[in-house]
Design a protein around this motif. Structure first.
Motif, mmCIF file in Angstrom:
data_model
loop_
_atom_site.group_PDB
_atom_site.id
_atom_site.type_symbol
_atom_site.label_atom_id
_atom_site.label_comp_id
_atom_site.label_asym_id
_atom_site.label_seq_id
_atom_site.Cartn_x
_atom_site.Cartn_y
_atom_site.Cartn_z
ATOM 1 N N HIS A 211 -29.530 82.626 9.232
ATOM 2 C CA HIS A 211 -28.651 81.663 9.898
ATOM 3 C C HIS A 211 -27.450 82.350 10.528
ATOM 4 O O HIS A 211 -26.998 83.389 10.058
ATOM 5 N N THR A 212 -26.922 81.695 11.555
ATOM 6 C CA THR A 212 -25.583 82.036 12.040
ATOM 7 C C THR A 212 -24.674 80.868 11.681
ATOM 8 O O THR A 212 -25.157 79.838 11.189
ATOM 9 N N PRO A 213 -23.386 80.974 11.962
ATOM 10 C CA PRO A 213 -22.521 79.811 11.705
ATOM 11 C C PRO A 213 -22.854 78.608 12.594
ATOM 12 O O PRO A 213 -22.434 77.497 12.298
ATOM 13 N N ASN A 214 -23.575 78.813 13.675
ATOM 14 C CA ASN A 214 -23.927 77.668 14.543
ATOM 15 C C ASN A 214 -24.824 76.692 13.794
ATOM 16 O O ASN A 214 -25.780 77.089 13.137
ATOM 17 N N GLN A 215 -24.527 75.436 13.943
ATOM 18 C CA GLN A 215 -25.283 74.384 13.260
ATOM 19 C C GLN A 215 -26.755 74.418 13.685
ATOM 20 O O GLN A 215 -27.072 74.379 14.871
ATOM 21 N N GLY A 216 -27.635 74.493 12.704
ATOM 22 C CA GLY A 216 -29.067 74.395 12.976
ATOM 23 C C GLY A 216 -29.668 75.614 13.654
ATOM 24 O O GLY A 216 -30.793 75.565 14.149
ATOM 25 N N GLU A 217 -28.935 76.708 13.677
ATOM 26 C CA GLU A 217 -29.431 77.911 14.357
ATOM 27 C C GLU A 217 -29.946 78.910 13.325
ATOM 28 O O GLU A 217 -29.196 79.306 12.419
ATOM 29 N N TYR A 218 -31.193 79.276 13.464
ATOM 30 C CA TYR A 218 -31.734 80.283 12.550
ATOM 31 C C TYR A 218 -32.988 80.923 13.130
ATOM 32 O O TYR A 218 -33.686 80.338 13.970
ATOM 33 N N TRP B 172 -28.372 84.621 19.953
ATOM 34 C CA TRP B 172 -27.705 83.479 19.330
ATOM 35 C C TRP B 172 -26.754 82.806 20.302
ATOM 36 O O TRP B 172 -26.116 83.473 21.128
#
Lengths: 540, 540
Positions: free
Chosen positions: A417-424, A504
């Motif tokens: 994951h990154t801190p972005n919501q729903g991003e993986y 990302w």
């Protein structure tokens, strides 16, 4: 490929004296103050300071130094006006940038891909006796002009300053589709052998020479395998064999790049295993192997003079379907980690064992790491690990499943994951007959992915799990390297490997790993996550 | 594959007397009242009324009737308890469902894939003189049991009611990995020849027989091409050649299915072009061809006794990575349209011509259509065409581009929309050297796609555009069939083809086509959109 402006060497800064990251030849005035700190910048992989990079070229080890040259446009972040960029390393991870080593003489020329050797016996006659054997560099490359692709050579006593041979070209066939010479010293006939691509004839030409200057064609190979549009970047090499009747021997493997025409679209590499008798390459059978199931692995080449005759390969992380458009700046493209190749005798299915080209990271253990997670063994449930560090880390996981009854087809998934919501980025193991490893970058940076119709999102490869002696426990070993916008995945000692780009959103960095086990019979026998220190010191 | 319940023939309705769509063998009490009206149901492609279908089997033309058998589970919408389902057609689009034709004798057996021939000379001795020559059906199939896969035969005088040969099996090698016999009459040696897969040995066995009952192995082929996990469904056939020195002759082509192990993941088909001398198949060179660049094309087989020795092929539209999970009910899977195969001598790149297996829709012109758009020629700009009709239509578009200067790389895109906001399937042509056709199903039904890590979204293939005589106009011809949840794409007379599934959100149907031209030099020389009438009459 052409360039609009002629770039002259004296504009550049060779910058070898500082320990900070220096540039590969672009006009210094355009360099950002803190190269290698950009959010997308790989931290343990090689990327050029600025400009556009593609194929690795002239990979050679001299003394304790690994030299890497590479296709390089110092003037822009798109392909064109090809030079041989240059970098050196003691460990293949900490790289020192140098000024490009070979430049075209005019802006309608390109110094295209090729290889380098150490002419230790001075067969070429280019070197004085005073030049140490391992400082006798000869580069063999394609000079591309609007009317022809010819094979040329240049020599150097330091690997940086090359003199183009006055008798160039050394091979000229009056064709525009003849390129990418890879040369090795063939012990069998005590002569140099060049593998070179007759690209649009779908043939690899083999040429022999005793002095690197005069070459005679000895045979051709092909058409073979998947043809696509054209052949590029052949590499004929020996790879140690592990297992089977040939255990401890070496196999001759012809590695071949195709672009476009990959089954996944664009660029890919296939390999043929066979015998080389000094004159002809004869594959063991009619099969071809795709050695990396991702979409971002091309133009790979092995090092000349690697220690202990190991086959150490570096590939370009890119695909020509989008390489000129990826959202990085002030550079484009990176390399894989060095990969050690082995031809393994493996279970290709329950009834058949066969030899397969495999790749694993080479030398990664020498890097400085911080172990991120506390619980390294017997972690049986779902869990999340925070990824501290600088965006580069490795995941080492051992999974096991006790049964061969696959009515359920249980899966384990690793989400970066990154801190972005729903991003993986998703990497999964689906147990079955056979077991499958899959990668899904669909949600690993939607903005750029959505904009590109060639950025294929899902990749997978089947493999036969390793079963323990009592045949009740099936083990899958996952080794993954995540480095900002690129990942490399190695499963089961590299029986499956994948090179994957992922841009990302908002140039985010990986921040956590979550592991999900889809069945309570799957065990995460061990999980180790290491943040890896950047190998790129930056200028303050 | 196993099944939990034994299904008995007498439960089923053979239902051949009505003109409405009848079922393929499931218990009538479970049949919905209006089969073939379901929102996802293909309207011009074959799909079974209910249950699960995979490989086409026993494709044979007898008189004016095309018989198609197929791997079929009448009891469930997942693979298992395999029967040979059966359907017949006069035109390969309007199909009459029949009761399954060959059923296992017990629930631990499966009637696996195979082929059918007409034993016109009664070589088998199964037929009385009173049976017309073209009613002498012999089916050759694999009987799968927990302990072995053996080749069995059965015979019929009507193509529906088969008698299993009392001397079965006709080939038994005491192995569980030996299947999918495809038989043809070989004129060269006046005998039957069977291609059959030694699946996990990566070999195709060729067997010969004079009577279809006694078989002798005459040769083997392989390993060759991409191996994957195992070989399945070989088909050795002759395909007419168009162009080159061999124009008007026929090539022997070995079509071979691999699962898993596709470069795109899961299932795929490759083909080898070569010679067959009655005993051995020898490919012309070491190359392999992937004949469909989509992810949903498997286990294809050609018809025995097609008119004029044409090679008419039908493939299964599916991929084992998700075939058991696709969101259709009360059936799963469909077939491609019949595809006429040609080995064309084409420009594989600017310097090399070669022979390539191509496929185009066969007989599609016989269907009833309504032309949807008014403007069929000289439509030069972007436009949107409303797609009336029942969800099945074809797009015929001719594009041209006047220049070979690809500094721009102009593209044209065809978007097939549903009423759902932002939902479309994209097909693009990117002019260049070479030109590329690409398909993007990323937004063509997100709900199901998001749930499946194997539903790869983007596909592409390069090809050399056809240039008009004065070398200034490069023409690309696109022929696309969209049928609810499946599409087939054919470019340049089938030099590129793709079979693609797309499960629209909320079971929507295609409702409009928009065409976007990315450069004002690209011309849409013609655009024809035809709504195609459903070939499936339904019961009221």
């Amino acid at each position: 490929m052409t360039s609009s402006t002629l770039f002259t060497r004296q504009q550049s800064d060779s910058g070898n004296t500082t320990t900070c990251a220096t540039n590969n030849g672009i006009n210094p005035s355009s360099i950002k103050p803190a190269l290698y700190t950009e959010p997308y910048r790989p931290q343990i992989h090689f990327s050029p300071s600025t400009g556009f990079m593609n194929d690795p070229n002239g990979l050679v080890k001299s003394g304790d130094t690994w030299h890497m040259y590479f296709q390089y446009n110092p003037n822009a972040t798109v392909a064109g006006f090809q030079h041989w960029g240059h970098a050196t390393s003691k460990d293949l991870y900490h790289w020192q940038n140098h000024l490009y080593a070979i430049a075209p003489d005019s802006d309608d020329q390109g110094i295209f891909s090729g290889s380098a050797v150490l002419d230790v016996n001075n067969t070429s006659g280019f070197f004085n006796d005073s030049v140490p054997a391992d400082s006798r560099f000869v580069a063999i490359y394609t000079l591309n002009t609007p009317t022809a692709q010819n094979q040329n050579i240049a020599y150097s006593t330091d690997g940086q300053n090359y003199t183009k041979y006055s008798g160039n070209p050394v091979i000229s066939l009056n064709t525009t589709q003849f390129r990418d010479p890879k040369v090795f010293w063939d012990e069998q006939k005590s002569r140099w052998v060049m593998a070179v691509s007759h690209s649009q004839d779908y043939q690899i030409g083999f040429y022999a020479s005793t002095n690197l200057r005069e070459w005679n064609e000895v045979s051709r190979f092909g058409p073979s395998g998947i043809l696509g549009y054209q052949y590029e970047c052949p590499d004929l090499l020996q790879i140690p064999i592990s297992g089977g009747d040939k255990d401890g021997q070496k196999a001759w493997v012809l590695v071949l790049s195709i672009n476009p025409g990959a089954p996944l679209g664009g660029s890919f590499i296939q390999a043929f295993i066979g015998d080389w008798d000094g004159t002809n390459f004869k594959p063991w059978d009619g099969s071809t192997q795709i050695v990396d199931f991702g979409k971002d692995f091309y133009a790979a080449q092995t090092f000349y003079n690697a220690p202990n005759d190991q086959a150490i390969l570096i590939g370009w992380v890119g695909n020509w379907q989008y390489a000129n458009a990826v959202p990085t700046s002030p550079w484009r493209s990176s390399m894989t980690v060095p990969r050690q190749m082995t031809v393994r005798y493996i279970d290709m299915n329950p009834m058949h064992k066969g030899y397969q080209v495999t790749m694993e990271p080479y030398g990664l253990e020498s890097l400085q790491k911080q172990q991120t997670n506390e619980n390294t063994t017997s972690s049986n449930g779902n869990q999340t690990v925070s990824l501290d560090g600088n965006g580069a880390f490795e995941i080492l996981a051992n999974l096991s499943y006790p049964s061969t009854n696959y009515s359920v087809n249980p899966r384990a998934e690793f989400l970066i994951h990154t801190p972005n919501q729903g991003e993986y980025l998703k990497v999964g193991i689906l147990y079955g007959d056979p077991t499958t490893v899959y990668v899904d970058r669909r949600l690993a940076g939607k903005e750029w992915s959505d904009s590109n119709p060639f950025f294929t999102d899902r990749f997978s490869q089947q493999f036969h799990p390793i079963t323990t002696d009592n045949s009740t426990k099936q083990i899958v070993r996952v080794h993954m390297i995540v480095d900002r916008m690129q990942s490399e995945l190695f499963v089961q000692d590299g029986v499956a490997s994948a090179s994957i780009l992922h841009f990302w959103d908002n140039e985010a960095k990986p921040s956590s790993l979550s592991v999900g086990l889809g069945d309570d019979q799957i065990k995460l026998d061990s999980l180790q996550v290491n943040a890896i220190n950047s190998t790129w010191p930056t200028c303050p």
